[in-house]
Design an enzyme around this catalytic site. Structure first.
Site, PDB file in Angstrom:
ATOM      1  N   VAL A  94       4.271  -4.135   9.087  1.00  0.00           N
ATOM      2  CA  VAL A  94       4.182  -2.409   7.920  1.00  0.00           C
ATOM      3  C   VAL A  94       5.813  -2.855   7.488  1.00  0.00           C
ATOM      4  CG1 VAL A  94       4.342  -0.225   8.051  1.00  0.00           C
ATOM      5  CG2 VAL A  94       2.829  -1.561   9.550  1.00  0.00           C
ATOM      6  N   GLU A  95       6.366  -2.286   6.358  1.00  0.00           N
ATOM      7  CA  GLU A  95       7.443  -2.369   5.681  1.00  0.00           C
ATOM      8  C   GLU A  95       8.067  -1.288   5.927  1.00  0.00           C
ATOM      9  OE1 GLU A  95       8.353  -4.585   2.467  1.00  0.00           O
ATOM     10  OE2 GLU A  95       6.382  -4.189   1.710  1.00  0.00           O
ATOM     11  N   VAL A  96       9.098  -0.232   7.128  1.00  0.00           N
ATOM     12  CA  VAL A  96       9.386   0.781   7.488  1.00  0.00           C
ATOM     13  C   VAL A  96      10.674   1.056   6.430  1.00  0.00           C
ATOM     14  CG1 VAL A  96      10.411   2.028   8.994  1.00  0.00           C
ATOM     15  CG2 VAL A  96       7.992   0.593   9.545  1.00  0.00           C
ATOM     16  N   GLU A 148      13.233  -2.138   6.347  1.00  0.00           N
ATOM     17  CA  GLU A 148      14.295  -2.460   5.296  1.00  0.00           C
ATOM     18  C   GLU A 148      15.899  -1.474   4.832  1.00  0.00           C
ATOM     19  OE1 GLU A 148      11.317  -3.213   2.703  1.00  0.00           O
ATOM     20  OE2 GLU A 148      10.526  -4.275   3.634  1.00  0.00           O
TER      21      GLU A 148
END
Length: 316
Positions: free
Chosen positions: A152-154, A182
């Protein structure tokens, strides 16, 4: 203190939203789902049934998935008691701007407001929110299907609070995902930009007649796909440099790699060329039903995850 997450609202029940629903329910959350689609009940039943074996294989309790999932009459009902809200709507700034204004108004003040947006940074659709509302909005971008793929890109927005970022990491970790924060907003974020760069060259190679779509997929799944599933590009390059590591790779092979960068192709934008590419992909894969292809994909992805789990346990 780590927050307690008991209730999740899923807004938008397309492929991503349905997968999130199954994942959250499998981790014991009460899930309320809102979507205007007329077949929502049937879609939920089918998604939960299809994902249950995969979730069970990951050691999760799937005995009462359906009992933890509830259809909400509207968005307001879905978010009323939510600890987290996961939005999965269309990739349109105007839509998300209006929706998040409503979410900020209707959801409890402690609720985290996530968007599954695959390309649009949250700053673009939170400009009209008050600071205290924008502070709890951020991107939680998964890869399909989120109940299987761990990443999961937070991605915080310009006004997202640091406590919300930390709580997002806690939440996604609690449901078995691997959150990566990120540090800078950029359209497409990291995963999709990498995917886009590789896809661009893949399209070019097929257009140039170097390989067919099926052959290119065979190259990837029998080489880079295997390597990157275990170590990623940078560690792979570090190991490729031998005992000298990444420095040796950069100093001795870097020049030739940079020459190749200049030679990477740009796919044709012409309609005729695009149609030939579509026809080639359909010839390779179009005869198999979508459900059969996705089941094969998910079964293989699950096998990779299980193998990595076993390897990690052996190392520890």
């Amino acid at each position: 203190m780590t927050r307690a997450f008991r209730t999740a609202a899923v807004i938008g029940a397309g492929t991503i939203g349905l997968s999130w629903t199954a994942l959250f329910a499998a981790h014991g959350l009460t899930v309320r789902v809102s979507d205007p689609r007329p077949d929502l009940a049937e879609a939920l039943d089918e998604a939960l049934a299809q994902s249950a074996p995969h979730l069970a294989a990951r050691g999760l309790d799937v005995t009462d998935l359906a009992g933890r999932v509830h259809i909400a009459a509207d968005v307001t009902e879905a978010v009323r008691d939510a600890d987290v809200v996961q939005e999965n709507g269309p990739e349109r700034v105007e839509f998300k701007r209006d929706l998040f204004a409503g979410l900020a108004r209707e959801a409890p003040g402690h609720a985290l407001l996530f968007s599954s947006s695959s390309a649009t940074p949250s700053t673009e659709f939170t400009k009209d929110l008050a600071d205290e509302e924008a502070a709890r909005v951020l991107i939680g971008h998964p890869f399909n299907p989120p109940h299987l793929i761990p990443l999961v890109e937070v991605v915080p927005g310009e006004r997202t609070g640091e406590d919300a970022v930390k709580a997002a990491v806690d939440f996604y970790t609690s449901v078995g995902r691997t959150p990566v924060v990120e540090r800078k907003e950029i359209p497409g974020f990291v995963g999709n930009r990498l995917q886009n760069a590789l896809t661009r060259e893949a399209v070019y190679l097929v257009e140039q007649g170097v390989v067919t779509p099926e052959e290119l997929d065979a190259v990837m799944t029998n080489s880079l796909g295997l390597r990157w599933a275990t170590v990623g590009p940078f560690l792979g390059s570090h190991l490729g440099g031998g005992p000298g590591g990444y420095r040796h790779m950069a100093e001795h092979i870097g020049a030739s790699m940079k020459r190749m960068w200049a030679d990477l192709g740009t796919p044709s934008q012409q309609e005729e060329q695009q149609e030939r590419l579509i026809a080639a992909v359909e010839q390779a894969y179009g005869s198999a039903p979508y459900t059969q292809l996705t089941e094969t994909r998910d079964r293989r992805q699950l096998a990779v995850l299980s193998a990595l789990d076993s390897a990690d346990k052996e190392e520890n």
